[in-house]
Design a protein around this motif. Structure first.
Motif, mmCIF file in Angstrom:
data_model
loop_
_atom_site.group_PDB
_atom_site.id
_atom_site.type_symbol
_atom_site.label_atom_id
_atom_site.label_comp_id
_atom_site.label_asym_id
_atom_site.label_seq_id
_atom_site.Cartn_x
_atom_site.Cartn_y
_atom_site.Cartn_z
ATOM 1 N N ARG A 43 0.842 -1.207 0.000
ATOM 2 C CA ARG A 43 0.000 0.000 0.000
ATOM 3 C C ARG A 43 0.872 1.250 0.000
ATOM 4 N NH1 ARG A 43 -2.474 -2.994 4.331
ATOM 5 N NH2 ARG A 43 -4.117 -4.303 3.458
ATOM 6 N N GLN A 44 1.903 1.240 0.820
ATOM 7 C CA GLN A 44 2.799 2.397 0.866
ATOM 8 C C GLN A 44 3.453 2.639 -0.483
ATOM 9 O OE1 GLN A 44 3.243 4.133 3.731
ATOM 10 N NE2 GLN A 44 4.854 5.534 3.120
ATOM 11 N N ALA A 45 3.856 1.573 -1.155
ATOM 12 C CA ALA A 45 4.536 1.728 -2.445
ATOM 13 C C ALA A 45 3.601 2.291 -3.496
ATOM 14 C CB ALA A 45 5.097 0.376 -2.896
ATOM 15 N N ALA A 46 2.387 1.730 -3.596
ATOM 16 C CA ALA A 46 1.450 2.184 -4.630
ATOM 17 C C ALA A 46 1.012 3.622 -4.396
ATOM 18 C CB ALA A 46 0.239 1.251 -4.673
ATOM 19 N N LEU A 47 0.725 3.979 -3.151
ATOM 20 C CA LEU A 47 0.275 5.339 -2.868
ATOM 21 C C LEU A 47 1.423 6.341 -2.943
ATOM 22 C CD1 LEU A 47 -2.241 4.674 0.052
ATOM 23 C CD2 LEU A 47 -2.733 5.042 -2.356
ATOM 24 N N ARG A 68 -2.906 -3.423 -7.760
ATOM 25 C CA ARG A 68 -4.212 -3.041 -8.327
ATOM 26 C C ARG A 68 -5.288 -3.023 -7.234
ATOM 27 N NH1 ARG A 68 -4.569 -2.951 -13.893
ATOM 28 N NH2 ARG A 68 -2.829 -3.891 -15.024
ATOM 29 N N GLU A 69 -5.228 -3.999 -6.336
ATOM 30 C CA GLU A 69 -6.191 -4.029 -5.228
ATOM 31 C C GLU A 69 -6.035 -2.799 -4.340
ATOM 32 O OE1 GLU A 69 -5.382 -7.671 -3.278
ATOM 33 O OE2 GLU A 69 -6.227 -8.937 -4.858
ATOM 34 N N VAL A 70 -4.801 -2.371 -4.121
ATOM 35 C CA VAL A 70 -4.565 -1.185 -3.288
ATOM 36 C C VAL A 70 -5.248 0.035 -3.891
ATOM 37 C CG1 VAL A 70 -2.796 0.428 -2.508
ATOM 38 C CG2 VAL A 70 -2.425 -2.024 -2.271
ATOM 39 N N LEU A 71 -5.110 0.226 -5.183
ATOM 40 C CA LEU A 71 -5.718 1.389 -5.831
ATOM 41 C C LEU A 71 -7.239 1.339 -5.739
ATOM 42 C CD1 LEU A 71 -3.451 1.575 -9.015
ATOM 43 C CD2 LEU A 71 -3.290 2.952 -6.944
ATOM 44 N N ALA A 72 -7.828 0.142 -5.917
ATOM 45 C CA ALA A 72 -9.285 0.016 -5.812
ATOM 46 C C ALA A 72 -9.759 0.270 -4.380
ATOM 47 C CB ALA A 72 -9.718 -1.370 -6.285
ATOM 48 N N GLU A 73 -9.051 -0.255 -3.400
ATOM 49 C CA GLU A 73 -9.439 -0.057 -2.006
ATOM 50 C C GLU A 73 -9.263 1.397 -1.584
ATOM 51 O OE1 GLU A 73 -6.994 -2.827 0.031
ATOM 52 O OE2 GLU A 73 -8.007 -4.591 -0.812
ATOM 53 N N ALA A 74 -8.215 2.064 -2.076
ATOM 54 C CA ALA A 74 -8.018 3.478 -1.743
ATOM 55 C C ALA A 74 -9.160 4.330 -2.274
ATOM 56 C CB ALA A 74 -6.684 3.961 -2.313
ATOM 57 N N ALA A 75 -9.670 3.992 -3.463
ATOM 58 C CA ALA A 75 -10.817 4.723 -4.006
ATOM 59 C C ALA A 75 -12.067 4.452 -3.182
ATOM 60 C CB ALA A 75 -11.038 4.317 -5.462
#
Length: 819
Positions: free
Chosen positions: A419-423, A460-467
């Protein structure tokens, strides 16, 4: 003259050595005893892997160039050789970029030495055996393949004659990695006479061929390495063949010095924040509704752990959510300490015995009392730091069983790092930039290819969950999400006993303040309509929410929530201790519209009937001053299960318990009130079951690869400690070694030479006397047979006791081969 890594470190100034420790902080945990121990730790597999994982793609390619240009005799490369290889690509990078990458590798101690004699530290080849995705030289693989590769003209002719299927295999291996496995039997020659049964291959002059892999092995373009410790059926592409196949792109492939660009133009920052704030408000409402649903109907914990699929579907259906969103909210709420497990016995369960149920915890009441922004921050921070991967829920585990909510199978230690990496990719772009998921993956692959490889689905899951959680809006990182990502101090200062900072002795975090400025102000009023609906025009104040939960039924939520006053809700308020005057005052005080006359009548009529019946225990008794009302109850067939009988004109009794009588009477439409032994009415708010309070998840992402910002004075103090240890070790090496009370001829007192003796003993499997200094500073010696050397330790077997011992290499003062 070759300079060892330890000698190189000894020659560094204190400031340079402190700068190295700042780049690789794992080298000082704990602080090494001396420089030799520091050198050994710097070349350990774990430490080198951590250093490599922090490099971007271009820097890794420059490191591969240094590995490919090492001189066979000295084992060193040079800056000129590295520049020559990197500029051989189709689009060569600038020389300044290559030199900057070399300097970065030096700062992390992956390269050391002057420009004309650059050495690589040990351990790199063990971690990454194929530089730039190229195989080993043919001479190391097979003499016959080396003969083909040494003749460049013959090698080109052989490549040109390869069938299309074989050439496709070569191209795939040339892109890296250079090894592959083939089906059993693919490397075996066909039986005698079987060639006549094979169809002719027009690319090979009409001659029948078998497996394309077999053709490549027969023509020495691939080498079978099944006998080299690899799995059976493993082949490797020689380095010379891979370089020839890469002649158009260069030996290292494309070498972009900058990360890939984002195609979409940045969005309007206000639109991003507004969209994210709206979603944040919605997710808080959904989480609260989910927890209320759990309070009304707890979910049972499976014997294998986690919640069942049916419970997840039930909760999702009740809230109007899809199952992945409901699973995400359950996981985040549990990580935030809002739910817990409660042990339930006997009649409260549908199964005999004892079971665990998931219900809201005591911390849920504290969470509800906070503002919208505070509640969102606790959920979002828990999601950001929890070691759970909600995207796995619904998939199958290794035993082909479904992965359920809150089960151990969804635990992933690397989830917060992902999560830290994607964000962080979104945070490092221009504010309000909204890259596509594929562009985010490309940026991650450039920034940290070793860490992002194989984690595409998780990112990809991180981006969907962040939204879903409102951390991002319209595909871009919100301003308060950016603050949340970099701010962990407020949560740590508040502590686990006051995670929301509700005591008033701590300031809200910067993320909470930023989100508070975007959310509409909480409203403390509502609008009562003629049909007895109550409309709250905005997010309700916590006090107003608590009042509406008692006096009205919730119908819909959103920007404006809708409730309805019903006879049951008014009776519930009266049961909780409200009087008719209290309810009239509440509606008059809170409503911005005139209170409808129908609502006044409903409250008065319900209050008039409320308490007309009194319940006690005999079993239980029922009394009333209204004899006609008791006669109506006694004649009501719906109450036959209570087995009522009249004791007096104003008293009925039943063998049933008080609670059952209350429920049965209310289901039949009556409004009884319980009373105590003195005849006083017992008015209590219904109590919800709560699990014990839980400590929320940690507020800091424990990334093992993150570089802590150690202050330079502290680092210089560590360097001074290492220097003192080095001086003590040098003095100990000058002293005679203790070898069972006898001074053996040829005793070795140099640490470097002692290490060489131990390595020779490992190879020859011979006995050796080892002199070492224990943790208390005492010297001793032991006759052992070394087994292995690695990660800073010697593992050896004691011949006398047949026990395996482990010695820290930096504590070994001498080594002598035994006769």
């Amino acid at each position: 003259m070759t300079t060892s890594l330890a000698d190189h470190l000894r020659g560094l100034p204190d400031q340079s050595l402190a700068a190295l420790l700042q780049q690789r902080p794992d080298l000082v945990v704990p602080v090494p005893a001396d420089v030799s121990a520091l050198a050994i730790r710097a070349q350990s597999r774990v430490s080198v892997a951590r250093a490599l994982d922090s490099l971007d793609r271009f820097t890794l390619q420059v490191l591969d160039a240094a590995r490919l240009t090492q001189d066979a005799s000295t084992g060193a490369s040079s800056i000129d050789a590295i520049l020559a290889m990197t500029t051989a690509s189709a689009r060569p990078p600038a020389a300044t970029a290559v030199r900057a990458a070399v300097q970065q590798l030096r700062s992390r101690l992956l390269l050391y030495g002057p420009d004309e004699r650059l050495h690589l530290i040990g351990g790199i080849d063990e971690i990454s055996p194929y530089p730039a995705g190229l195989g080993r030289p043919a001479a190391e693989l097979d003499a016959r393949a080396a003969a083909v590769c040494d003749d460049s003209a013959k090698l080109r002719r052989t490549l040109l004659s390869a069938p299309p299927s074989a050439r496709a295999i070569l191209d795939r291996l040339a892109a890296g990695p250079p090894v592959g496995s083939v089906p059993p039997g693919a490397l075996q020659a066909p039986p005698i006479g079987a060639e006549d049964a094979l169809p002719p291959d027009p690319t090979n002059g009409g001659t029948p061929t078998g497996s394309p892999v077999r053709w490549l092995v027969d023509h020495r373009l691939l080498v079978s390495i099944a006998n080299g410790g690899s799995a059976p059926g493993t082949v490797e592409l020689p380095r010379e063949v891979g370089l020839l196949l890469r002649r158009d792109t260069g030996p290292l492939g494309p070498m972009p010095t900058d990360p890939p660009p984002v195609s979409a133009a940045p969005r309007e920052p206000k639109a991003v924040d507004s969209a994210g704030a709206g979603q944040a408000m919605e997710v808080v409402r959904q989480a609260e509704a989910l927890l209320e649903q759990l309070a009304a109907e707890p979910a049972s914990v499976l014997r294998s752990g986690g919640l069942g699929v049916r419970d997840l579907r039930r909760l999702a259906r009740a809230l109007g959510l899809d199952e992945p969103t409901a699973a995400l909210l359950l996981e985040a709420s549990h990580a935030a300490g809002l739910t817990g497990e409660l042990e339930v016995h006997g009649a409260a369960t549908t199964r005999p015995g004892t079971e665990q149920q998931v219900v809201p915890s005591a911390g849920y009441e504290v969470w509800r009392a906070g503002s919208l922004a505070q509640r969102w921050e606790q959920l979002a921070r828990a999601w950001l730091t929890m070691t759970r991967q909600p995207g796995l829920i619904g998939q199958r585990d290794d035993r082909d069983r479904p992965i359920t909510v809150l089960s151990a199978e969804a635990e992933r230690a690397g989830a917060p790092i992902a999560r830290q990496a994607a964000l962080s990719v979104l945070a490092d772009l221009e504010p309000a930039s909204a890259p596509t998921p594929n562009e985010v993956l490309d940026l991650l692959d450039w920034r940290a290819p070793r860490r992002s490889r194989g984690r595409e689905t998780a990112h990809r899951e991180v981006l969907a969950e962040a939204a879903t959680l409102g951390v991002t809006g319209l595909g871009a990182l919100t301003s308060y999400g950016r603050l949340l990502l970099g701010d962990t101090t407020p949560g740590e200062q508040r502590g686990v006993d006051d995670p929301l900072g509700l005591r008033g002795d701590t300031e809200p975090s910067t993320a909470v303040r930023a989100l508070d400025g975007l959310l509409p102000a909480p409203v403390d009023h509502f609008l009562v309509q003629a049909d007895l609906t109550v409309v709250v025009p905005g997010p309700a104040d916590p006090t107003l929410t608590a009042e509406l939960d008692v006096v009205a039924e919730h119908e819909s939520a959103g920007g404006a929530s809708v409730h309805r006053v019903t006879p049951a809700s008014v009776r519930r308020a009266l049961d909780a201790g409200y009087s008719a005057d209290d309810l009239h005052g509440l509606f008059t005080r809170r409503s911005r519209t005139p209170v409808p006359q129908g609502l006044t009548y409903l409250v008065d009529d319900t209050a008039r009937r409320h308490g007309g019946l009194r319940v006690g225990a005999t079993g239980a008794y029922l009394r009333s001053d209204d004899e006609a009302l008791l006669g109506e109850v006694l004649a009501d067939r719906r109450l036959e299960a209570l087995v009522l009988r009249r004791l007096a004109p104003t008293v009925l009794v039943t063998p049933c318990q008080v609670n059952r009588m209350l429920v049965t009477l209310r289901e039949a439409g009556y409004a009884p009130v319980p009373e105590d032994a003195t005849g006083a009415a017992v008015l209590t708010r219904p109590r919800s079951r709560r699990a014990p309070a839980r400590v929320p998840a940690a507020t800091r992402i424990l990334d093992p690869l993150a570089v802590p910002k150690l202050p330079m004075p502290r680092l210089l103090g560590m360097v001074e400690q290492i220097r003192r240890g080095e001086a003590a070790a040098r003095a100990a090496r000058r002293a005679p070694a203790v070898v069972r009370g006898q001074e053996a001829a040829g005793a070795v007192h140099s640490y470097t030479d002692a290490l060489a003796v131990l390595q020779q003993a490992v190879r020859d499997k011979v006995l050796v006397w080892v002199g070492y200094v224990d943790a208390h500073g005492a010297t001793a010696s032991r006759l052992v047979r070394p087994v292995s050397i690695g990660a800073g330790y010697l593992r050896a077997e004691d011949e006398r006791t047949e026990m395996l011992h482990t010695f820290a290499l930096h504590r070994i003062a001498a080594a002598v081969l035994a006769d």
